[in-house]
Design a protein around this motif. Structure first.
Motif, PDB file in Angstrom:
ATOM      1  N   UNK A 217       0.830  -1.204   0.000  1.00 17.40           N
ATOM      2  CA  UNK A 217       0.000   0.000   0.000  1.00 17.40           C
ATOM      3  C   UNK A 217       0.866   1.256   0.000  1.00 17.40           C
ATOM      4  N   UNK A 218       0.354   2.293  -0.621  1.00 16.52           N
ATOM      5  CA  UNK A 218       1.048   3.575  -0.611  1.00 16.52           C
ATOM      6  C   UNK A 218       1.107   4.119   0.810  1.00 16.52           C
ATOM      7  N   UNK A 219       2.284   4.570   1.202  1.00 15.93           N
ATOM      8  CA  UNK A 219       2.434   5.127   2.541  1.00 15.93           C
ATOM      9  C   UNK A 219       2.008   6.590   2.549  1.00 15.93           C
ATOM     10  N   UNK A 220       1.600   7.041   3.715  1.00 16.69           N
ATOM     11  CA  UNK A 220       1.136   8.415   3.849  1.00 16.69           C
ATOM     12  C   UNK A 220       2.276   9.411   3.678  1.00 16.69           C
ATOM     13  N   UNK A 221       3.478   9.032   4.085  1.00 16.58           N
ATOM     14  CA  UNK A 221       4.593   9.970   4.009  1.00 16.58           C
ATOM     15  C   UNK A 221       5.869   9.258   3.588  1.00 16.58           C
ATOM     16  N   UNK A 222       6.613   9.897   2.681  1.00 15.70           N
ATOM     17  CA  UNK A 222       7.912   9.386   2.287  1.00 15.70           C
ATOM     18  C   UNK A 222       8.997  10.441   2.411  1.00 15.70           C
ATOM     19  N   UNK A 223       8.561  11.641   2.799  1.00 16.12           N
ATOM     20  CA  UNK A 223       9.495  12.758   2.950  1.00 16.12           C
ATOM     21  C   UNK A 223       9.006  13.580   4.133  1.00 16.12           C
ATOM     22  N   UNK A 224       9.776  13.608   5.206  1.00 16.03           N
ATOM     23  CA  UNK A 224       9.418  14.361   6.404  1.00 16.03           C
ATOM     24  C   UNK A 224      10.275  15.618   6.490  1.00 16.03           C
ATOM     25  N   UNK A 225       9.629  16.758   6.589  1.00 13.53           N
ATOM     26  CA  UNK A 225      10.325  18.038   6.726  1.00 13.53           C
ATOM     27  C   UNK A 225       9.899  18.658   8.056  1.00 13.53           C
ATOM     28  N   UNK A 226      10.854  18.881   8.938  1.00 11.15           N
ATOM     29  CA  UNK A 226      10.571  19.304  10.305  1.00 11.15           C
ATOM     30  C   UNK A 226      11.164  20.685  10.567  1.00 11.15           C
ATOM     31  N   UNK A 227      10.324  21.596  11.045  1.00  9.99           N
ATOM     32  CA  UNK A 227      10.746  22.954  11.369  1.00  9.99           C
ATOM     33  C   UNK A 227      10.604  23.163  12.866  1.00  9.99           C
ATOM     34  N   UNK A 228      11.721  23.433  13.546  1.00 10.38           N
ATOM     35  CA  UNK A 228      11.704  23.698  14.974  1.00 10.38           C
ATOM     36  C   UNK A 228      12.006  25.150  15.270  1.00 10.38           C
ATOM     37  N   UNK A 229      12.510  25.420  16.467  1.00 12.02           N
ATOM     38  CA  UNK A 229      12.864  26.779  16.881  1.00 12.02           C
ATOM     39  C   UNK A 229      14.223  27.129  16.288  1.00 12.02           C
TER      40      UNK A 229
ATOM     41  N   UNK B 156       9.339   4.653  -0.503  1.00 18.33           N
ATOM     42  CA  UNK B 156       7.981   5.145  -0.290  1.00 18.33           C
ATOM     43  C   UNK B 156       7.643   6.242  -1.295  1.00 18.33           C
ATOM     44  N   UNK B 157       8.603   7.109  -1.585  1.00 20.23           N
ATOM     45  CA  UNK B 157       8.365   8.165  -2.568  1.00 20.23           C
ATOM     46  C   UNK B 157       8.102   7.580  -3.942  1.00 20.23           C
ATOM     47  N   UNK B 158       8.858   6.541  -4.309  1.00 20.13           N
ATOM     48  CA  UNK B 158       8.635   5.878  -5.594  1.00 20.13           C
ATOM     49  C   UNK B 158       7.238   5.267  -5.663  1.00 20.13           C
ATOM     50  N   UNK B 159       6.696   4.912  -4.478  1.00 24.61           N
ATOM     51  CA  UNK B 159       5.353   4.320  -4.428  1.00 24.61           C
ATOM     52  C   UNK B 159       4.239   5.332  -4.308  1.00 24.61           C
ATOM     53  N   UNK B 160       4.547   6.602  -4.464  1.00 24.55           N
ATOM     54  CA  UNK B 160       3.500   7.629  -4.471  1.00 24.55           C
ATOM     55  C   UNK B 160       3.272   8.328  -3.155  1.00 24.55           C
ATOM     56  N   UNK B 161       4.129   8.103  -2.148  1.00 30.95           N
ATOM     57  CA  UNK B 161       3.962   8.778  -0.861  1.00 30.95           C
ATOM     58  C   UNK B 161       4.211  10.266  -1.014  1.00 30.95           C
ATOM     59  N   UNK B 162       3.617  11.044  -0.134  1.00 28.10           N
ATOM     60  CA  UNK B 162       3.752  12.497  -0.186  1.00 28.10           C
ATOM     61  C   UNK B 162       4.598  12.979   0.993  1.00 28.10           C
ATOM     62  N   UNK B 163       4.706  14.292   1.114  1.00 26.89           N
ATOM     63  CA  UNK B 163       5.525  14.878   2.178  1.00 26.89           C
ATOM     64  C   UNK B 163       4.691  15.112   3.431  1.00 26.89           C
TER      65      UNK B 163
ATOM     66  N   UNK C  41       4.813   2.011   9.788  1.00 32.87           N
ATOM     67  CA  UNK C  41       4.086   1.079  10.648  1.00 32.87           C
ATOM     68  C   UNK C  41       2.585   1.131  10.405  1.00 32.87           C
ATOM     69  N   UNK C  42       2.076   2.267   9.959  1.00 31.72           N
ATOM     70  CA  UNK C  42       0.633   2.409   9.765  1.00 31.72           C
ATOM     71  C   UNK C  42       0.171   1.937   8.389  1.00 31.72           C
ATOM     72  N   UNK C  43       1.101   1.615   7.503  1.00 26.93           N
ATOM     73  CA  UNK C  43       0.729   1.150   6.162  1.00 26.93           C
ATOM     74  C   UNK C  43       0.209  -0.283   6.210  1.00 26.93           C
ATOM     75  N   UNK C  44      -0.845  -0.550   5.457  1.00 23.81           N
ATOM     76  CA  UNK C  44      -1.427  -1.891   5.403  1.00 23.81           C
ATOM     77  C   UNK C  44      -0.503  -2.831   4.647  1.00 23.81           C
ATOM     78  N   UNK C  45      -0.118  -3.962   5.301  1.00 19.53           N
ATOM     79  CA  UNK C  45       0.751  -4.937   4.646  1.00 19.53           C
ATOM     80  C   UNK C  45       0.047  -6.265   4.404  1.00 19.53           C
ATOM     81  N   UNK C  46      -1.182  -6.431   4.912  1.00 21.72           N
ATOM     82  CA  UNK C  46      -1.891  -7.662   4.647  1.00 21.72           C
ATOM     83  C   UNK C  46      -2.677  -8.173   5.835  1.00 21.72           C
TER      84      UNK C  46
END
Length: 424
Positions: free
Chosen positions: A309-321, A332-339, A366-371
């Motif tokens: 299954x396509x994962x919800x995220x394949x690129x995490x961008x984090x902005x802190x202080x 995951x990005x190759x499978x259509x995941x977004x940021x 971990x949240x992606x459906x594998x079967x």
């Protein structure tokens, strides 16, 4: 000479200034567990003085100071109430009356009367449904055990016969939300629905605003405090370093649901939580963890579905202080995941931002459906377990998966199975 030192003060109830509310403590006792009585006095329009009771979380003592949020009684008196407990008896006393109850109600075994049972559990829910025979009226109104009613506790201990003999799994508990008595086509049955710890957490509403300033409390301590007020006990086992190191500014708003406040804080660390009875366990999933059980060999599989299954995220961008970090899962990005974009001013170091980015991608994995596996019951299988799966026709041999949901099904007609959903 015996003596004991005072423990640090622990808040049980508090009123914000300007609300015209004060509290008066009147009694403490051990009656099936630690409990206390106090009076909430409101001096404004519609003034009242109402007795409230607070109990410690099941299985804890006075020394643990694990008090649940108090609950009101019907008693209106400025003098409060007295409490006493001894043996199996508990007493509540006021100037106008004395009330008695058994402090340790007897348990009733329903096993022999179960026609059907279905237990479902995932990372944020556990639910038990029973259908009980009632042909002789044993569970009729007035005849059923007092605990077979909304609020009653059910202990679900599934068992199975194995090559080693009879085996049982202990610790699963749920609290009854509905009881339905049904007579149809000449058959009388009782249907029972019950929910687990996540439902208890969702049922709690913050009675006032709770605020932690940055650096004052770890994420683990904050989660433990929210769980305590709902009546649950948070443990830590193989928890992440971030669960202690992350000390965010955090606010639980008045009226906010416990599960919502809990999840908002949990999102800031890479850990997840598993529920068993009144215990919640904070743990970090280890990608290198060994499997503890195997399906497809000695334990035959009835049916198997494997999914990519396509994962919800394949690129995490984090902005802190003043800090920025990113993590990329190219597969995951190759499978259509977004940021996934995370903005958190509590992240004051590059290391904490990097850890948050990695945790965001790990959670998506971990949240992606594998079967799904359907098999005869392995009654000890739990959420978070790592298993191996083998099936030559589908091209898997000792492939590792992590269990994300479990469903046990039983019927008197001998239809029994376990369904496991999994993630990579």
């Amino acid at each position: 000479m015996l003596f004991r030192s005072w423990l640090p003060l622990t808040e049980v109830a508090a009123a914000n200034s300007g609300t015209n509310v004060t509290y008066l403590a009147t009694a403490v006792a051990s009656a099936g567990g630690a409990c206390l009585a106090f009076v909430e006095v409101f001096a404004g329009t519609g003034a009242y003085a109402r007795v409230q009771l607070a109990h410690a979380i099941a299985g804890t003592s006075f020394d643990d100071q694990m008090w649940r949020n108090p609950a009101p009684t019907a008693l209106i008196t400025a003098y409060g109430a007295g409490l006493a407990g001894g043996g199996d008896h508990a007493y509540l006393c006021t100037p106008g009356g004395v009330w008695h109850a058994a402090s340790d109600a007897p348990a009733h075994d329903l096993s022999a009367d179960v026609i059907e049972a279905r237990f479902e559990e995932d990372a944020r829910m556990s639910r038990l449904r029973l259908r009980l025979r009632n042909d002789d009226g044993r569970y009729a109104v007035g005849s059923a055990p007092a605990a077979l009613a909304p609020g009653g506790e059910l202990s679900f201990e599934p068992g199975a016969m194995t090559s080693e003999g009879a085996e049982h799994a202990f610790g699963r508990r749920a609290w009854i939300t509905a009881v339905r008595r049904v007579r149809t086509a000449g058959t009388s049955i009782v249907e029972v629905e019950a929910e687990g710890a996540w439902h208890v957490l969702a049922g709690w509403r913050a009675p006032r605003q709770f605020t932690w300033t940055a650096g004052a409390s770890s994420a683990y301590a904050g989660l433990r405090e929210i769980a305590r007020r709902a009546g649950l006990f948070l443990l830590a086992s193989n928890e992440s370093a971030e669960s202690i190191a992350v000390t965010p500014a955090y606010t639980v708003r008045v009226g906010e649901r416990g599960d919502q406040a809990f999840r908002r804080l949990l999102e800031r660390i890479p850990d997840d939580v598993r529920a068993l009875g009144t215990n919640l366990t904070l743990t970090e999933a280890d990608a290198a963890e060994d499997a503890t059980y195997a399906y497809g060999g000695a334990h035959a599989i009835v049916s198997l579905r494997l999914a990519e299954a396509r994962r919800e995220a394949g690129w995490a961008r984090v902005f802190g202080a003043g800090r920025f970090a990113e993590a990329i899962d190219t597969a995951a990005m190759d499978g259509g995941a977004t940021a996934a974009i995370v903005v958190d001013d509590n992240l004051a170091s590059t290391a904490s931002a990097i850890a948050r980015a990695s945790a965001t991608l790990r959670r998506a994995q971990l949240e992606a459906d594998a079967g799904e596996i359907v098999a005869s019951p392995h009654v000890g299988q739990e959420i978070g377990d790592v298993i191996e799966v083998a099936d030559t026709t589908l091209g898997v041999e000792a492939a590792r998966y992590r269990v994300t949901s479990v469903r046990f099904e039983y019927a008197l007609t001998d239809r029994k199975s376990t369904r496991l959903n999994s993630s990579h």
